[in-house]
Design a protein around this motif. Structure first.
Motif, PDB file in Angstrom:
ATOM      1  N   GLU A   1       0.829  -1.205   0.000  1.00  0.00           N
ATOM      2  CA  GLU A   1       0.000   0.000   0.000  1.00  0.00           C
ATOM      3  C   GLU A   1       0.864   1.256   0.000  1.00  0.00           C
ATOM      4  OE1 GLU A   1      -3.709   2.016   2.496  1.00  0.00           O
ATOM      5  OE2 GLU A   1      -2.422   0.502   3.451  1.00  0.00           O
ATOM      6  N   LEU A   2       0.479   2.231  -0.811  1.00  0.00           N
ATOM      7  CA  LEU A   2       1.109   3.551  -0.832  1.00  0.00           C
ATOM      8  C   LEU A   2       0.022   4.582  -0.568  1.00  0.00           C
ATOM      9  CD1 LEU A   2       3.439   3.213  -3.963  1.00  0.00           C
ATOM     10  CD2 LEU A   2       4.075   3.050  -1.550  1.00  0.00           C
ATOM     11  N   THR A   3       0.144   5.300   0.537  1.00  0.00           N
ATOM     12  CA  THR A   3      -0.886   6.255   0.933  1.00  0.00           C
ATOM     13  C   THR A   3      -0.560   7.653   0.427  1.00  0.00           C
ATOM     14  OG1 THR A   3       0.197   6.830   3.014  1.00  0.00           O
ATOM     15  CG2 THR A   3      -1.271   4.890   3.017  1.00  0.00           C
ATOM     16  N   LEU A   4      -1.553   8.533   0.533  1.00  0.00           N
ATOM     17  CA  LEU A   4      -1.319   9.933   0.171  1.00  0.00           C
ATOM     18  C   LEU A   4      -0.220  10.543   1.033  1.00  0.00           C
ATOM     19  CD1 LEU A   4      -4.671  11.821  -0.554  1.00  0.00           C
ATOM     20  CD2 LEU A   4      -2.655  11.645  -1.993  1.00  0.00           C
ATOM     21  N   ARG A   5      -0.141  10.112   2.273  1.00  0.00           N
ATOM     22  CA  ARG A   5       0.899  10.642   3.156  1.00  0.00           C
ATOM     23  C   ARG A   5       2.281  10.256   2.631  1.00  0.00           C
ATOM     24  NH1 ARG A   5       1.017  10.530   9.806  1.00  0.00           N
ATOM     25  NH2 ARG A   5       2.393  12.365   9.931  1.00  0.00           N
ATOM     26  N   ASP A   6       2.419   9.025   2.133  1.00  0.00           N
ATOM     27  CA  ASP A   6       3.681   8.610   1.523  1.00  0.00           C
ATOM     28  C   ASP A   6       4.010   9.493   0.323  1.00  0.00           C
ATOM     29  OD1 ASP A   6       3.946   6.443   3.293  1.00  0.00           O
ATOM     30  OD2 ASP A   6       2.682   5.177   2.034  1.00  0.00           O
ATOM     31  N   LEU A   7       2.996   9.775  -0.492  1.00  0.00           N
ATOM     32  CA  LEU A   7       3.227  10.562  -1.702  1.00  0.00           C
ATOM     33  C   LEU A   7       3.639  11.990  -1.367  1.00  0.00           C
ATOM     34  CD1 LEU A   7       0.261   9.438  -4.003  1.00  0.00           C
ATOM     35  CD2 LEU A   7       2.522   8.408  -3.705  1.00  0.00           C
ATOM     36  N   VAL A   8       2.993  12.586  -0.366  1.00  0.00           N
ATOM     37  CA  VAL A   8       3.341  13.962   0.004  1.00  0.00           C
ATOM     38  C   VAL A   8       4.780  14.029   0.488  1.00  0.00           C
ATOM     39  CG1 VAL A   8       2.841  15.843   1.601  1.00  0.00           C
ATOM     40  CG2 VAL A   8       0.964  14.623   0.502  1.00  0.00           C
TER      41      VAL A   8
ATOM     42  N   GLY B   1      -4.570  16.432  -4.323  1.00  0.00           N
ATOM     43  CA  GLY B   1      -5.857  16.426  -5.010  1.00  0.00           C
ATOM     44  C   GLY B   1      -7.029  16.518  -4.066  1.00  0.00           C
ATOM     45  N   GLU B   2      -7.000  15.745  -2.994  1.00  0.00           N
ATOM     46  CA  GLU B   2      -8.041  15.849  -1.964  1.00  0.00           C
ATOM     47  C   GLU B   2      -7.447  15.484  -0.620  1.00  0.00           C
ATOM     48  OE1 GLU B   2     -12.228  13.795  -0.555  1.00  0.00           O
ATOM     49  OE2 GLU B   2     -11.663  13.662  -2.664  1.00  0.00           O
ATOM     50  N   VAL B   3      -7.503  16.422   0.315  1.00  0.00           N
ATOM     51  CA  VAL B   3      -7.009  16.187   1.667  1.00  0.00           C
ATOM     52  C   VAL B   3      -8.089  15.417   2.423  1.00  0.00           C
ATOM     53  CG1 VAL B   3      -6.171  17.254   3.778  1.00  0.00           C
ATOM     54  CG2 VAL B   3      -5.711  18.338   1.571  1.00  0.00           C
ATOM     55  N   ARG B   4      -7.778  14.166   2.786  1.00  0.00           N
ATOM     56  CA  ARG B   4      -8.808  13.337   3.413  1.00  0.00           C
ATOM     57  C   ARG B   4      -8.286  12.480   4.554  1.00  0.00           C
ATOM     58  NH1 ARG B   4     -10.807   8.990  -0.896  1.00  0.00           N
ATOM     59  NH2 ARG B   4     -11.230  10.848  -2.110  1.00  0.00           N
ATOM     60  N   GLY B   5      -7.032  12.676   4.976  1.00  0.00           N
ATOM     61  CA  GLY B   5      -6.500  11.830   6.037  1.00  0.00           C
ATOM     62  C   GLY B   5      -5.287  12.446   6.705  1.00  0.00           C
ATOM     63  N   ALA B   6      -4.400  11.566   7.199  1.00  0.00           N
ATOM     64  CA  ALA B   6      -3.242  12.011   7.975  1.00  0.00           C
ATOM     65  C   ALA B   6      -2.264  12.843   7.164  1.00  0.00           C
ATOM     66  CB  ALA B   6      -2.523  10.788   8.550  1.00  0.00           C
ATOM     67  N   GLU B   7      -2.382  12.830   5.826  1.00  0.00           N
ATOM     68  CA  GLU B   7      -1.462  13.623   5.000  1.00  0.00           C
ATOM     69  C   GLU B   7      -1.600  15.111   5.254  1.00  0.00           C
ATOM     70  OE1 GLU B   7      -5.277  13.192   2.817  1.00  0.00           O
ATOM     71  OE2 GLU B   7      -3.903  11.778   3.773  1.00  0.00           O
ATOM     72  N   VAL B   8      -2.673  15.540   5.927  1.00  0.00           N
ATOM     73  CA  VAL B   8      -2.841  16.962   6.213  1.00  0.00           C
ATOM     74  C   VAL B   8      -1.678  17.490   7.048  1.00  0.00           C
ATOM     75  CG1 VAL B   8      -4.213  16.572   8.312  1.00  0.00           C
ATOM     76  CG2 VAL B   8      -4.460  18.691   7.052  1.00  0.00           C
ATOM     77  N   CYS B   9      -1.124  16.654   7.922  1.00  0.00           N
ATOM     78  CA  CYS B   9       0.011  17.089   8.753  1.00  0.00           C
ATOM     79  C   CYS B   9       1.242  17.384   7.909  1.00  0.00           C
ATOM     80  CB  CYS B   9       0.333  16.024   9.797  1.00  0.00           C
ATOM     81  SG  CYS B   9      -1.005  15.725  10.956  1.00  0.00           S
TER      82      CYS B   9
ATOM     83  N   LEU C   1      -6.209  12.043  13.094  1.00  0.00           N
ATOM     84  CA  LEU C   1      -5.877  10.717  12.581  1.00  0.00           C
ATOM     85  C   LEU C   1      -4.372  10.475  12.600  1.00  0.00           C
ATOM     86  CD1 LEU C   1      -8.280  10.587   9.485  1.00  0.00           C
ATOM     87  CD2 LEU C   1      -8.628   9.550  11.740  1.00  0.00           C
ATOM     88  N   ALA C   2      -3.597  11.563  12.533  1.00  0.00           N
ATOM     89  CA  ALA C   2      -2.142  11.438  12.559  1.00  0.00           C
ATOM     90  C   ALA C   2      -1.569  11.660  13.956  1.00  0.00           C
ATOM     91  CB  ALA C   2      -1.517  12.429  11.579  1.00  0.00           C
ATOM     92  N   GLY C   3      -2.450  11.808  14.945  1.00  0.00           N
ATOM     93  CA  GLY C   3      -1.993  11.992  16.311  1.00  0.00           C
ATOM     94  C   GLY C   3      -1.596  13.415  16.645  1.00  0.00           C
ATOM     95  N   LEU C   4      -1.990  14.383  15.823  1.00  0.00           N
ATOM     96  CA  LEU C   4      -1.643  15.785  16.071  1.00  0.00           C
ATOM     97  C   LEU C   4      -2.698  16.393  16.985  1.00  0.00           C
ATOM     98  CD1 LEU C   4       0.593  17.745  15.122  1.00  0.00           C
ATOM     99  CD2 LEU C   4      -1.001  18.581  13.404  1.00  0.00           C
TER     100      LEU C   4
END
Length: 389
Positions: free
Chosen positions: A239-246, A260-268, A303-306
């Motif tokens: 699996e490769l998540t949006l957080r990995d891509l960012v 493209g769409e902020v929907r999870g832990a990648e927001v951090c 979701l990212a613990g922030l």
């Protein structure tokens, strides 16, 4: 006839082109007349490699969504709300399931009882989502979103009424000033369409890095690098998540980082990037109103613990503008409704302040944040008009 042609193609190892399908058809049944052959080949290719009964709908100008709820329940959206597709139906529920399986295979994804849903991009750019029973009650459900061959320009959005002329001028200024922005709105309000149009205004000497779950953004720009997430395989690996891509995008020398769409832990990771010299970043987020965006991002950051205060502290310094889109009831018109700027309240939490409000008839009114928006652009060397009237 379909099974006979499929078997013939498999025997000779031929790709299902128009010529090979026609040859397989002639070999599988008595000769047909010229027009009959063309009609049969068109039908067979649609069933073998196309979208079957949905092909004609997907090719109809103006259609943005095609939805299948059952064998005789096919709906389309031409931009003015959902309507029943007259005369389009499947033989039975099994035919709907078969089409969903074939489309998922064409997209390189798995769809079966062990994984009864798929969210993927077809080779022609159409976005596919399908759900199998028993998750979908009664029948397989298919949702197709048509990808426009060419992205809209801001001028075209003005012409269609989605954006006021002064709104196009303001968004162009925000982009030139390299302010970071999020486009918010509900499902189907045109967030991706507007974002692609804005990215087309980015200077040709800038490098845009896109990180998306599904490759929907196709801006008219000469230097775009696209990164796409990937679900786990059958063993639950890879699996490769949006957080990995960012995180990878930050090491690829981006001038503009786009999620493209902020929907999870990648927001951090996105907020961290915007706080460390990556100006002009942008993306989309689902939110009912612009005022809801901080709370929405707070939930995603959890979701990212922030913790709450840390998220809001980063948000105030990272994000400059929120562009809110709405879809008018009745007409279905997608339009830009508001521009908000970020500020802080007495508790240190981020809040949005209306800078400009656009009316449905095309007028606009400045809000409490108008002066702050002009000031932020002026600090970057971009002068916005003093008056909106």
């Amino acid at each position: 006839m379909i099974d006979a042609v499929r078997l013939r193609l498999a025997e000779v190892g031929a790709a299902p082109t128009s010529g090979s399908v026609a040859a397989a058809l002639r070999a599988a049944r008595p000769p047909l007349g010229g027009d009959d052959v063309l009609d049969a080949v068109r039908l067979l290719r649609s069933e073998l490699v196309g979208a079957g009964p949905l092909d004609e709908l997907l090719a109809t100008p103006g259609v943005t969504d095609v939805l299948v709820n059952g064998p005789d329940e096919v709906w389309i959206d031409r931009g003015a709300g959902l309507e029943r597709a007259a005369g389009v139906r499947f033989p039975d529920a099994e035919a709907v399931r078969h089409l969903a399986h074939r489309l998922a295979t064409a997209a390189g994804r798995r769809l079966d009882d062990a994984r009864p849903w798929v969210d993927a991009r077809l080779p022609d750019g159409t976005r596919l989502h399908a759900v199998l029973p028993p998750i979908a009650a009664g029948c397989t459900h298919i949702s197709l979103r048509v990808c426009r061959a060419r992205p809209f320009t801001l001028d075209e959005l003005v012409t269609t009424g989605s954006l006021a002329p002064v709104g196009a001028e303001l968004l162009t200024g925000v982009l030139r000033a390299r302010l970071s922005l999020l486009i918010s709105g509900g499902t189907g309000t045109g967030k991706t369409t507007l974002l692609a149009a804005l990215l087309g205004l980015v200077g040709p000497d800038e490098r845009i890095i896109l990180a998306e779950d599904s490759a929907e953004l196709h801006p008219d720009h000469p230097h775009v690098v696209r990164l796409q997430s990937r679900p786990p395989n059958q063993e639950g690996l890879g699996e490769l998540t949006l957080r990995d891509l960012v995180r990878q995008a930050l090491r690829m020398r981006p001038d503009r980082l786009v999620v493209g769409e902020v929907r999870g832990a990648e927001v951090c990771d996105l907020l961290s990037a915007l706080n460390t010299g990556h100006e002009g970043g942008c993306g989309t987020v689902h939110a009912n109103t612009a005022s809801d965006v901080p709370a929405r991002l707070e939930a995603l950051g959890a979701l990212a613990g922030l913790d709450r205060l840390s998220l809001h502290s980063q948000l105030r310094s990272a994000l400059d503008v929120v562009v809110q889109l709405v879809r008018e009831p009745g007409t279905g018109l997608r339009r830009v409704a508001e521009l908000h700027v970020l500020s802080g309240d007495d508790q240190g939490l981020a809040v949005t302040v209306p800078a400009v409000t656009f009316a449905a008839h095309g007028g606009c009114e400045p809000g409490p944040g108008w002066g702050r928006l002009r000031e932020r652009c002026a600090l970057r060397g971009v002068e916005l008009p003093r008056s909106l009237r």
